[in-house]
Design a protein around this motif. Structure first.
Motif, mmCIF file in Angstrom:
data_model
loop_
_atom_site.group_PDB
_atom_site.id
_atom_site.type_symbol
_atom_site.label_atom_id
_atom_site.label_comp_id
_atom_site.label_asym_id
_atom_site.label_seq_id
_atom_site.Cartn_x
_atom_site.Cartn_y
_atom_site.Cartn_z
ATOM 1 N N TYR A 156 0.892 -1.309 0.022
ATOM 2 C CA TYR A 156 0.065 0.059 0.080
ATOM 3 C C TYR A 156 0.861 1.103 0.052
ATOM 4 O O TYR A 156 0.449 2.254 -0.598
ATOM 5 N N LYS A 157 2.110 1.264 0.636
ATOM 6 C CA LYS A 157 3.000 2.349 0.527
ATOM 7 C C LYS A 157 3.413 2.608 -0.706
ATOM 8 O O LYS A 157 3.417 3.848 -1.248
ATOM 9 N N LYS A 158 3.854 1.489 -1.506
ATOM 10 C CA LYS A 158 4.288 1.688 -2.812
ATOM 11 C C LYS A 158 3.043 2.195 -3.753
ATOM 12 O O LYS A 158 3.357 3.115 -4.698
ATOM 13 N N LEU A 174 -6.255 5.415 -0.967
ATOM 14 C CA LEU A 174 -6.051 3.636 -0.962
ATOM 15 C C LEU A 174 -6.891 3.377 0.238
ATOM 16 O O LEU A 174 -7.148 2.086 0.173
ATOM 17 N N GLU A 175 -6.705 3.950 1.393
ATOM 18 C CA GLU A 175 -7.102 3.291 2.610
ATOM 19 C C GLU A 175 -7.972 4.367 3.382
ATOM 20 O O GLU A 175 -8.397 5.613 2.687
ATOM 21 N N LEU A 193 6.039 11.430 0.172
ATOM 22 C CA LEU A 193 6.035 10.370 -0.703
ATOM 23 C C LEU A 193 5.020 9.641 -0.833
ATOM 24 O O LEU A 193 4.502 9.039 -1.737
ATOM 25 N N PHE A 194 4.189 9.330 0.224
ATOM 26 C CA PHE A 194 2.844 8.639 0.151
ATOM 27 C C PHE A 194 1.926 8.974 1.286
ATOM 28 O O PHE A 194 2.520 9.795 2.307
ATOM 29 N N GLY A 195 0.966 8.827 1.136
ATOM 30 C CA GLY A 195 -0.139 8.990 2.418
ATOM 31 C C GLY A 195 -0.131 7.932 3.335
ATOM 32 O O GLY A 195 0.259 6.750 2.988
ATOM 33 N N LYS A 357 -13.777 2.947 3.897
ATOM 34 C CA LYS A 357 -12.745 2.260 4.359
ATOM 35 C C LYS A 357 -11.645 2.051 3.296
ATOM 36 O O LYS A 357 -10.382 1.701 3.835
ATOM 37 N N GLY A 358 -11.756 2.671 2.240
ATOM 38 C CA GLY A 358 -10.615 2.436 1.181
ATOM 39 C C GLY A 358 -10.857 1.613 -0.074
ATOM 40 O O GLY A 358 -11.891 0.982 -0.395
ATOM 41 N N ALA A 359 -9.761 1.359 -0.703
ATOM 42 C CA ALA A 359 -9.933 0.751 -2.031
ATOM 43 C C ALA A 359 -10.055 -0.621 -1.823
ATOM 44 O O ALA A 359 -9.741 -1.395 -0.884
ATOM 45 N N GLU A 360 -10.595 -1.450 -2.780
ATOM 46 C CA GLU A 360 -10.651 -3.039 -2.770
ATOM 47 C C GLU A 360 -10.474 -3.506 -3.908
ATOM 48 O O GLU A 360 -10.783 -3.051 -5.193
ATOM 49 N N LYS A 361 -9.836 -4.704 -3.917
ATOM 50 C CA LYS A 361 -9.562 -5.776 -5.220
ATOM 51 C C LYS A 361 -10.914 -6.368 -5.507
ATOM 52 O O LYS A 361 -11.715 -6.847 -4.614
ATOM 53 N N VAL A 362 -11.308 -6.294 -6.782
ATOM 54 C CA VAL A 362 -12.564 -6.941 -7.183
ATOM 55 C C VAL A 362 -12.054 -8.452 -7.648
ATOM 56 O O VAL A 362 -11.453 -8.691 -8.654
ATOM 57 N N VAL A 363 -12.594 -9.324 -7.026
ATOM 58 C CA VAL A 363 -12.348 -10.688 -7.337
ATOM 59 C C VAL A 363 -13.429 -11.408 -8.330
ATOM 60 O O VAL A 363 -14.613 -11.222 -8.019
#
Length: 366
Positions: A156-158, A174-175, A193-195, A357-363
């Motif tokens: 998540y950092k990257k 993202l989160e 550099l990142f959130g 809550k943030g991003a989710e991967k779609v399965v």
């Protein structure tokens, strides 16, 4: 962490083709980021609510080339149609992240993306769009067996780091629920550099905060955010503005912990008006708010004074108004919006959202 930490050292797998899909939300800044340095480094820190309903869904199809070329090869489809005018921004994004994702020229990509809200109308579509694409790229890197990406925190950092190189505010998408971005001396692990997830106590009232977005103007902004950020260079009030952002972040620590809504409202509304004051006092100057934006703001002030309900507004870089309020007052505020504010919206349109809550991967369905 430094930028060098995001350069992969080795890959252990050979992936010929595949597809990955991520759904990533927009966000609304409470302390605004306005002005940036080279390589998408913010001139001041910011903090934002992650939203739940305003999302971008992006699918990345990848097919390995028979031979690696020196070009980025991709097609882009927005809401089912080929979108050539979006391609330069993706090209620029790939150019910026190639150092950290050296496999990009090995593949031919098809990118399919769609929003649940109007594009380019001040609801941070670039934030959700670039964060979703960054997550797709990171999923490919993970499939390739990068030696670092199995660590979820690093993933998540990257992804946030990459998203920032596409659109600064994308690193906050993202989160959830509160995300801070930008180095601040009193926030541990904060980075340009990142959130990061806001590291201090958050009162429960903020975890279900409501955001009703009033679509005052759904058209393309006359001045892009990128142009606006650049006008902070040499701005006569820039130094004081950047100091104000740091100060407001310090004040919000107690506010978030205690649930002090009166102070929350004072800071958030001041930040919104300051953002647009910077635009109106830059050289050249410009105005993104519309007459109906001001009508809505005044109506909110009148309603708050009359009812003592802790409802407030914020603005992004556009004319639309984000109406913020606690979940406990949802029914009365929505009634107020329908009865008094919808008349100032384009075609009476608005979007009801809430802290998410943030991003989710779609399965894919089996």
């Amino acid at each position: 962490m430094t930028e060098k930490d995001f350069i992969p050292q080795q890959f252990s797998k050979n992936i010929e083709k595949g597809e990955v899909t991520w759904q990533s939300p927009s966000n609304i800044a409470l302390v605004k980021y306005w002005g940036k340095k080279e390589n998408q480094i913010p001139a001041n820190p910011s903090v934002s609510f992650t939203l739940n309903n305003c999302k971008t869904t992006t699918s990345l199809e990848f097919q390995k080339k028979s031979e690696k070329t020196e070009t980025f090869d991709f097609e882009l489809y927005f809401e089912g149609k080929k979108k050539e005018d979006f391609k330069p921004k993706i090209q620029q994004f790939f150019e910026r992240i190639e150092k950290y994702c050296p496999f990009l020229k090995d593949y031919y990509f098809k990118i399919y993306t769609e929003n649940s809200f109007p594009h380019s109308s001040g609801i941070a579509s670039s934030a959700s769009g670039m964060s979703a694409l960054a997550l797709c790229v990171m999923s490919l890197e993970k499939e390739l067996g990068s030696n670092q990406v199995d660590n979820e925190d690093f993933f998540y950092k990257k992804a946030s780091f990459l998203a920032r190189l596409g659109s600064g505010s994308a690193c906050r998408s993202l989160e959830g629920e509160l995300i801070e971005w930008g180095e601040h001396k009193n926030i541990p692990d904060s980075s340009d550099l990142f959130g990061i997830k806001y590291p201090f106590e958050i009162d429960k009232v903020f975890k279900t905060f409501q955001d009703t977005i009033l679509l005052v103007d759904k058209g393309q902004k006359q001045v892009s955010s990128s142009v606006g950020h650049n006008l902070m260079h040499g701005h006569p009030f820039a130094k004081n503005r950047f100091a104000q952002a740091h100060s407001n972040l310090d004040k919000l620590k107690e506010v978030f912990a205690s649930g002090n809504l009166e102070e929350f409202i004072a800071i958030v509304e001041s930040e919104a008006l300051t953002l647009h004051a910077m635009m109106m006092s830059s050289n050249p100057y410009f105005i993104l708010i519309k007459p109906n934006t001001l009508e809505i703001i005044n109506k909110i002030w009148e309603f708050r004074e009359a009812t003592k309900i802790p409802v407030c507004f914020t603005l992004d870089a556009g004319a639309n108004v984000h109406v913020l309020y606690p979940e406990a007052h949802k029914a009365k505020v929505l009634e107020f919006i329908k009865n008094e504010l919808v008349a100032y919206c384009e075609k009476g349109q608005y979007i009801c959202d809430v802290v998410g809550k943030g991003a989710e991967k779609v399965v894919p369905a089996q």
